[in-house]
Write a protein that holds these residues in place. Sequence first.
Motif, mmCIF file in Angstrom:
data_model
loop_
_atom_site.group_PDB
_atom_site.id
_atom_site.type_symbol
_atom_site.label_atom_id
_atom_site.label_comp_id
_atom_site.label_asym_id
_atom_site.label_seq_id
_atom_site.Cartn_x
_atom_site.Cartn_y
_atom_site.Cartn_z
ATOM 1 N N GLY A 57 36.945 90.946 105.470
ATOM 2 C CA GLY A 57 37.338 89.667 106.066
ATOM 3 C C GLY A 57 38.683 89.185 105.545
ATOM 4 N N ASP A 58 38.902 89.357 104.240
ATOM 5 C CA ASP A 58 40.190 88.961 103.656
ATOM 6 C C ASP A 58 41.338 89.788 104.222
ATOM 7 O OD1 ASP A 58 38.999 87.010 102.119
ATOM 8 O OD2 ASP A 58 38.981 88.205 100.266
ATOM 9 N N LEU A 59 41.103 91.089 104.400
ATOM 10 C CA LEU A 59 42.142 91.955 104.969
ATOM 11 C C LEU A 59 42.464 91.574 106.412
ATOM 12 C CD1 LEU A 59 40.986 95.382 103.515
ATOM 13 C CD2 LEU A 59 43.037 94.117 102.892
ATOM 14 N N LYS A 60 41.425 91.273 107.180
ATOM 15 C CA LYS A 60 41.649 90.869 108.573
ATOM 16 C C LYS A 60 42.367 89.516 108.649
ATOM 17 C CE LYS A 60 37.791 93.493 110.405
ATOM 18 N NZ LYS A 60 36.460 93.471 110.990
ATOM 19 N N GLN A 61 41.999 88.590 107.757
ATOM 20 C CA GLN A 61 42.647 87.275 107.728
ATOM 21 C C GLN A 61 44.117 87.405 107.357
ATOM 22 O OE1 GLN A 61 41.610 84.299 108.691
ATOM 23 N NE2 GLN A 61 43.572 83.420 108.148
ATOM 24 N N ALA A 62 44.423 88.272 106.380
ATOM 25 C CA ALA A 62 45.815 88.480 105.974
ATOM 26 C C ALA A 62 46.621 89.088 107.112
ATOM 27 C CB ALA A 62 45.875 89.379 104.743
ATOM 28 N N GLU A 63 46.005 90.005 107.830
ATOM 29 C CA GLU A 63 46.695 90.623 108.965
ATOM 30 C C GLU A 63 46.981 89.580 110.051
ATOM 31 O OE1 GLU A 63 46.220 94.535 111.768
ATOM 32 O OE2 GLU A 63 44.415 93.501 111.117
ATOM 33 N N GLN A 64 45.999 88.743 110.353
ATOM 34 C CA GLN A 64 46.183 87.710 111.372
ATOM 35 C C GLN A 64 47.255 86.709 110.945
ATOM 36 O OE1 GLN A 64 44.938 87.426 114.497
ATOM 37 N NE2 GLN A 64 46.342 85.712 114.660
ATOM 38 N N THR A 65 47.228 86.319 109.672
ATOM 39 C CA THR A 65 48.229 85.373 109.166
ATOM 40 C C THR A 65 49.620 85.992 109.201
ATOM 41 O OG1 THR A 65 46.537 84.417 107.734
ATOM 42 C CG2 THR A 65 48.802 83.836 107.250
ATOM 43 N N SER A 66 49.717 87.281 108.923
ATOM 44 C CA SER A 66 51.015 87.963 109.001
ATOM 45 C C SER A 66 51.554 87.956 110.424
ATOM 46 C CB SER A 66 50.886 89.401 108.506
ATOM 47 O OG SER A 66 50.534 89.442 107.160
ATOM 48 N N PHE A 67 50.686 88.227 111.395
ATOM 49 C CA PHE A 67 51.109 88.157 112.795
ATOM 50 C C PHE A 67 51.539 86.747 113.167
ATOM 51 C CE2 PHE A 67 48.582 92.130 113.624
ATOM 52 C CZ PHE A 67 49.661 92.893 114.022
ATOM 53 N N ASP A 81 50.067 83.735 100.522
ATOM 54 C CA ASP A 81 48.741 83.447 99.963
ATOM 55 C C ASP A 81 47.676 84.363 100.559
ATOM 56 O OD1 ASP A 81 49.688 81.490 98.285
ATOM 57 O OD2 ASP A 81 49.129 79.816 99.599
ATOM 58 N N ALA A 82 47.706 84.558 101.872
ATOM 59 C CA ALA A 82 46.712 85.410 102.534
ATOM 60 C C ALA A 82 46.850 86.868 102.103
ATOM 61 C CB ALA A 82 46.844 85.291 104.050
ATOM 62 N N VAL A 83 48.082 87.334 101.996
ATOM 63 C CA VAL A 83 48.309 88.723 101.582
ATOM 64 C C VAL A 83 47.906 88.923 100.123
ATOM 65 C CG1 VAL A 83 50.101 90.469 101.197
ATOM 66 C CG2 VAL A 83 50.072 89.162 103.322
ATOM 67 N N MET A 84 48.198 87.958 99.277
ATOM 68 C CA MET A 84 47.807 88.065 97.863
ATOM 69 C C MET A 84 46.283 88.074 97.714
ATOM 70 S SD MET A 84 50.535 88.217 95.893
ATOM 71 C CE MET A 84 50.230 87.480 94.321
ATOM 72 N N GLN A 85 45.588 87.244 98.488
ATOM 73 C CA GLN A 85 44.119 87.234 98.445
ATOM 74 C C GLN A 85 43.557 88.564 98.926
ATOM 75 O OE1 GLN A 85 42.010 84.966 97.210
ATOM 76 N NE2 GLN A 85 40.300 86.280 97.736
ATOM 77 N N ALA A 86 44.141 89.114 99.971
ATOM 78 C CA ALA A 86 43.691 90.405 100.486
ATOM 79 C C ALA A 86 43.947 91.507 99.467
ATOM 80 C CB ALA A 86 44.402 90.729 101.800
ATOM 81 N N GLU A 87 45.094 91.460 98.803
ATOM 82 C CA GLU A 87 45.402 92.473 97.794
ATOM 83 C C GLU A 87 44.420 92.400 96.631
ATOM 84 O OE1 GLU A 87 49.078 93.996 94.968
ATOM 85 O OE2 GLU A 87 49.293 92.132 96.089
ATOM 86 N N GLN A 88 44.086 91.184 96.211
ATOM 87 C CA GLN A 88 43.131 91.019 95.122
ATOM 88 C C GLN A 88 41.746 91.541 95.522
ATOM 89 O OE1 GLN A 88 42.596 86.971 93.840
ATOM 90 N NE2 GLN A 88 41.568 87.564 91.967
ATOM 91 N N SER A 89 41.315 91.249 96.728
ATOM 92 C CA SER A 89 40.020 91.736 97.209
ATOM 93 C C SER A 89 40.003 93.257 97.299
ATOM 94 C CB SER A 89 39.699 91.138 98.571
ATOM 95 O OG SER A 89 39.528 89.758 98.482
ATOM 96 N N LEU A 90 41.102 93.827 97.784
ATOM 97 C CA LEU A 90 41.186 95.276 97.897
ATOM 98 C C LEU A 90 41.174 95.942 96.528
ATOM 99 C CD1 LEU A 90 41.442 97.683 99.794
ATOM 100 C CD2 LEU A 90 43.923 97.407 99.677
ATOM 101 N N GLN A 91 41.885 95.375 95.558
ATOM 102 C CA GLN A 91 41.892 95.936 94.211
ATOM 103 C C GLN A 91 40.500 95.849 93.574
ATOM 104 O OE1 GLN A 91 44.331 97.640 92.764
ATOM 105 N NE2 GLN A 91 45.547 97.352 94.616
ATOM 106 N N THR A 92 39.773 94.767 93.836
ATOM 107 C CA THR A 92 38.412 94.639 93.329
ATOM 108 C C THR A 92 37.501 95.688 93.949
ATOM 109 O OG1 THR A 92 38.720 92.267 93.008
ATOM 110 C CG2 THR A 92 36.452 93.057 93.071
#
Length: 112
Positions: A57-67, A81-92
């Motif tokens: 969900g975080d990755l999809k939200q970051a992608e949508q926010t980037s668009f 902020d969205a990309v940083m949250q997605a990166e943190q979730s992905l690293q976890t």
Amino acid sequence: MIESITKTSALSGMNGLDSLSSSFSTKGLTAEGTTPGTATGETFMAALNNMAAQAAGDLKQAEQTSFDGLMGKANTREVVDAVMQAEQSLQTAIAFRDKIVNAYLDITKMQI
């Protein structure tokens, strides 16, 4: 030019998290096979499933926010902020995956 950008998912090749979260199931668990921890709270499978779903969900939200940022609908701060949250979730998620793989390899090395 920005309007001509097609909205193809940059993460379409990363369906691993979605398939990971859908592959966890509780089939085969019976009342006699449960442990005391499963009777009192969330199971480990459910926790992993929730973590994978949250990361996806975080990755999809970051992608949508980037668009939205490319289209001028979101400011730079929101995109970062969205990309940083997605990166943190992905690293976890990667850290959990690595721990699970290492535990599996340790188990396979055990002598019976």
